[in-house]
Design a protein around this motif. Structure first.
Motif, mmCIF file in Angstrom:
data_model
loop_
_atom_site.group_PDB
_atom_site.id
_atom_site.type_symbol
_atom_site.label_atom_id
_atom_site.label_comp_id
_atom_site.label_asym_id
_atom_site.label_seq_id
_atom_site.Cartn_x
_atom_site.Cartn_y
_atom_site.Cartn_z
ATOM 1 N N THR A 1 -15.870 1.030 -10.505
ATOM 2 C CA THR A 1 -16.898 0.781 -9.487
ATOM 3 C C THR A 1 -16.584 1.591 -8.235
ATOM 4 O O THR A 1 -15.434 1.661 -7.796
ATOM 5 N N THR A 2 -17.610 2.217 -7.655
ATOM 6 C CA THR A 2 -17.437 3.033 -6.455
ATOM 7 C C THR A 2 -18.235 2.438 -5.301
ATOM 8 O O THR A 2 -19.005 1.490 -5.474
ATOM 9 N N ASP A 3 -18.084 3.033 -4.127
ATOM 10 C CA ASP A 3 -18.830 2.556 -2.965
ATOM 11 C C ASP A 3 -20.340 2.689 -3.166
ATOM 12 O O ASP A 3 -21.117 1.937 -2.583
ATOM 13 N N ALA A 4 -20.757 3.640 -3.989
ATOM 14 C CA ALA A 4 -22.195 3.814 -4.261
ATOM 15 C C ALA A 4 -22.764 2.651 -5.056
ATOM 16 O O ALA A 4 -23.988 2.495 -5.137
ATOM 17 N N ASP A 5 -21.880 1.827 -5.643
ATOM 18 C CA ASP A 5 -22.321 0.676 -6.438
ATOM 19 C C ASP A 5 -22.396 -0.603 -5.612
ATOM 20 O O ASP A 5 -22.663 -1.675 -6.163
ATOM 21 N N ARG A 6 -22.170 -0.502 -4.311
ATOM 22 C CA ARG A 6 -22.133 -1.700 -3.458
ATOM 23 C C ARG A 6 -23.242 -1.651 -2.409
ATOM 24 O O ARG A 6 -23.712 -0.593 -2.016
ATOM 25 N N ASN A 7 -23.605 -2.849 -1.937
ATOM 26 C CA ASN A 7 -24.444 -2.984 -0.747
ATOM 27 C C ASN A 7 -23.590 -3.574 0.362
ATOM 28 O O ASN A 7 -22.783 -4.475 0.112
ATOM 29 N N CYS A 8 -23.777 -3.062 1.557
ATOM 30 C CA CYS A 8 -22.944 -3.505 2.676
ATOM 31 C C CYS A 8 -23.796 -3.983 3.847
ATOM 32 O O CYS A 8 -24.773 -3.335 4.226
ATOM 33 N N LEU A 9 -23.421 -5.138 4.391
ATOM 34 C CA LEU A 9 -23.947 -5.603 5.677
ATOM 35 C C LEU A 9 -22.801 -5.483 6.668
ATOM 36 O O LEU A 9 -21.717 -6.035 6.447
ATOM 37 N N SER A 10 -23.028 -4.778 7.747
ATOM 38 C CA SER A 10 -21.956 -4.516 8.704
ATOM 39 C C SER A 10 -22.253 -5.145 10.056
ATOM 40 O O SER A 10 -23.374 -5.566 10.335
ATOM 41 N N ASN A 11 -21.213 -5.214 10.885
ATOM 42 C CA ASN A 11 -21.344 -5.665 12.271
ATOM 43 C C ASN A 11 -21.868 -7.096 12.373
ATOM 44 O O ASN A 11 -22.720 -7.411 13.202
ATOM 45 N N THR B 1 -30.984 -12.715 -0.167
ATOM 46 C CA THR B 1 -32.088 -11.934 -0.733
ATOM 47 C C THR B 1 -31.557 -10.829 -1.639
ATOM 48 O O THR B 1 -32.052 -10.614 -2.756
ATOM 49 N N LEU B 2 -30.533 -10.122 -1.178
ATOM 50 C CA LEU B 2 -29.938 -9.050 -1.983
ATOM 51 C C LEU B 2 -29.315 -9.601 -3.264
ATOM 52 O O LEU B 2 -29.419 -8.981 -4.333
ATOM 53 N N MET B 3 -28.690 -10.763 -3.182
ATOM 54 C CA MET B 3 -28.059 -11.361 -4.358
ATOM 55 C C MET B 3 -29.096 -11.722 -5.415
ATOM 56 O O MET B 3 -28.907 -11.470 -6.614
ATOM 57 N N ARG B 4 -30.210 -12.312 -4.984
ATOM 58 C CA ARG B 4 -31.265 -12.667 -5.938
ATOM 59 C C ARG B 4 -31.847 -11.421 -6.595
ATOM 60 O O ARG B 4 -32.067 -11.389 -7.810
ATOM 61 N N ARG B 5 -32.097 -10.402 -5.791
ATOM 62 C CA ARG B 5 -32.674 -9.169 -6.335
ATOM 63 C C ARG B 5 -31.682 -8.425 -7.224
ATOM 64 O O ARG B 5 -32.079 -7.765 -8.190
ATOM 65 N N ALA B 6 -30.400 -8.528 -6.910
ATOM 66 C CA ALA B 6 -29.385 -7.879 -7.753
ATOM 67 C C ALA B 6 -29.369 -8.497 -9.142
ATOM 68 O O ALA B 6 -29.233 -7.793 -10.153
ATOM 69 N N ARG B 7 -29.526 -9.819 -9.206
ATOM 70 C CA ARG B 7 -29.577 -10.492 -10.509
ATOM 71 C C ARG B 7 -30.800 -10.056 -11.299
ATOM 72 O O ARG B 7 -30.737 -9.848 -12.511
ATOM 73 N N GLU B 8 -31.927 -9.914 -10.618
ATOM 74 C CA GLU B 8 -33.160 -9.496 -11.291
ATOM 75 C C GLU B 8 -33.070 -8.055 -11.773
ATOM 76 O O GLU B 8 -33.505 -7.727 -12.880
ATOM 77 N N LEU B 9 -32.487 -7.199 -10.916
ATOM 78 C CA LEU B 9 -32.421 -5.770 -11.211
ATOM 79 C C LEU B 9 -31.262 -5.412 -12.131
ATOM 80 O O LEU B 9 -31.320 -4.438 -12.879
ATOM 81 N N GLY B 10 -30.192 -6.207 -12.063
ATOM 82 C CA GLY B 10 -28.994 -5.892 -12.838
ATOM 83 C C GLY B 10 -28.197 -4.764 -12.231
ATOM 84 O O GLY B 10 -27.498 -4.031 -12.944
ATOM 85 N N ALA B 11 -28.270 -4.640 -10.897
ATOM 86 C CA ALA B 11 -27.550 -3.552 -10.233
ATOM 87 C C ALA B 11 -27.489 -3.808 -8.734
ATOM 88 O O ALA B 11 -28.293 -4.557 -8.177
ATOM 89 N N THR B 12 -26.526 -3.165 -8.100
ATOM 90 C CA THR B 12 -26.425 -3.131 -6.639
ATOM 91 C C THR B 12 -26.177 -1.685 -6.227
ATOM 92 O O THR B 12 -26.216 -0.782 -7.044
ATOM 93 N N GLY B 13 -25.945 -1.468 -4.952
ATOM 94 C CA GLY B 13 -25.664 -0.121 -4.475
ATOM 95 C C GLY B 13 -26.930 0.679 -4.237
ATOM 96 O O GLY B 13 -27.938 0.157 -3.753
ATOM 97 N N VAL B 14 -26.898 1.962 -4.610
ATOM 98 C CA VAL B 14 -28.032 2.843 -4.329
ATOM 99 C C VAL B 14 -29.298 2.414 -5.068
ATOM 100 O O VAL B 14 -30.401 2.792 -4.682
ATOM 101 N N ALA B 15 -29.157 1.614 -6.109
ATOM 102 C CA ALA B 15 -30.324 1.154 -6.871
ATOM 103 C C ALA B 15 -31.014 -0.040 -6.217
ATOM 104 O O ALA B 15 -32.140 -0.386 -6.581
ATOM 105 N N LEU B 16 -30.358 -0.657 -5.249
ATOM 106 C CA LEU B 16 -30.882 -1.872 -4.617
ATOM 107 C C LEU B 16 -31.073 -1.636 -3.124
ATOM 108 O O LEU B 16 -30.109 -1.365 -2.404
ATOM 109 N N LYS B 17 -32.304 -1.738 -2.657
ATOM 110 C CA LYS B 17 -32.621 -1.487 -1.255
ATOM 111 C C LYS B 17 -32.788 -2.800 -0.501
ATOM 112 O O LYS B 17 -33.330 -3.766 -1.025
ATOM 113 N N ASP B 18 -32.310 -2.803 0.740
ATOM 114 C CA ASP B 18 -32.473 -3.975 1.592
ATOM 115 C C ASP B 18 -33.844 -3.912 2.253
ATOM 116 O O ASP B 18 -34.059 -3.145 3.186
ATOM 117 N N GLU B 19 -34.768 -4.717 1.751
ATOM 118 C CA GLU B 19 -36.116 -4.780 2.313
ATOM 119 C C GLU B 19 -36.394 -6.150 2.922
ATOM 120 O O GLU B 19 -37.542 -6.550 3.096
#
Length: 267
Positions: free
Chosen positions: A208-218, A236-254
């Motif tokens: 797993t690389t940093d591109a596979d993660r989503n980050c909330l900072s500050n 919200t990101l956790m629910r969408r990650a389960r639906e999508l089966g992915a995090t990182g660049v494939a998952l956008k914070d909307e």
């Protein structure tokens, strides 16, 4: 006449400085950035130099202050916790060998309860134990309250001498689908208490690389992201990650758009 001309010249020379000082003072009320500090000769004015030295000392203290897992566990009253260490045996080694901070201690690994967990929260000291002590427990509580009913949440793992990627090792050992690593971020000269939250779906240690993660900072109210706002985004990101089966660049914070906020200006 000469006196009047001299007075006019002095006002012309002084007024811009006074105007600039007022402008910088107004701008400084909206940021912690060090802007418009002026100068004394070739250096900073004494007051600002001392403030800079104090901020540097606070940043060093944040990096070297010991992690207190008892304090975090106490703030998570009623929530089961497990304590682990990375392969870094002490703080100096942790700072010199980032790779060891990404690996779970072999003895501690054997005590992690493997099961079909949906998510595990990892509280990691990182580079600011102060950030973890101040914010981690509140973010976990508020995020867990927003998760769908039926999610299986593993005991919170309190990890010492830990880097972000240690969460991959922990989730793999537990059998968790998602891992959320709450970690003290590198202190800056304006903030020594900033918490980061890293979300990873199906992490694989060593792959797993940093591109596979989503980050909330500050995350650090009141000057940064509040606990409630961070929890809402994270859930919200956790629910969408389960639906999508992915995090990182494939998952956008909307989440901001979903809450009705105006979309960012594309310019």
């Amino acid at each position: 006449m000469a006196d009047r001309q001299l007075a006019t010249l002095v006002r012309a020379l002084v007024a811009p400085e006074s105007s600039d000082a007022a402008l910088w003072a107004s701008l400084r009320r909206h940021t912690q950035a060090r802007i418009g500090l002026g100068r004394a000769g070739s250096g900073l004015p004494t007051r600002h130099r001392l403030e800079l030295q104090a901020a540097h000392a606070a940043a060093r203290d944040a990096v070297h202050s010991p992690f207190d897992p008892d304090a975090v566990a106490a703030a998570l009253t009623g929530v089961p916790t497990i304590r682990v260490r990375s392969a870094a045996p002490d703080r100096l080694t942790y700072l010199q060998r980032p790779d060891l901070g990404r690996r779970l201690d072999d003895i501690d690994r054997a005590h992690l309860p493997r099961d079909d967990w949906d998510v595990v929260f990892v509280v990691a000291d990182g580079l600011s134990s102060r950030a973890v002590h101040d914010h981690a427990a509140a973010v976990i509580r508020e995020t867990a309250a927003l998760l769908p009913a039926g999610w299986r949440v593993a005991p919170v793992v309190l990890a010492e001498q830990a880097r972000v990627a240690l969460g991959d090792d922990i989730a793999d050992a537990l059998g968790a689908t998602l891992v959320v690593v709450l970690i003290g971020e590198r202190p800056g000269m304006s903030a020594a208490d900033s918490l980061g939250a890293y979300l990873t779906y199906a992490p694989r240690p060593g792959h797993t690389t940093d591109a596979d993660r989503n980050c909330l900072s500050n995350i650090r109210p009141p000057l940064g992201l509040t606990h409630g706002a961070a929890a809402a985004k994270l859930a919200t990101l956790m629910r969408r990650a389960r639906e999508l089966g992915a995090t990182g660049v494939a998952l956008k914070d909307e989440s901001d758009t979903a809450l009705g906020a105006a979309p960012p200006d594309p310019r």
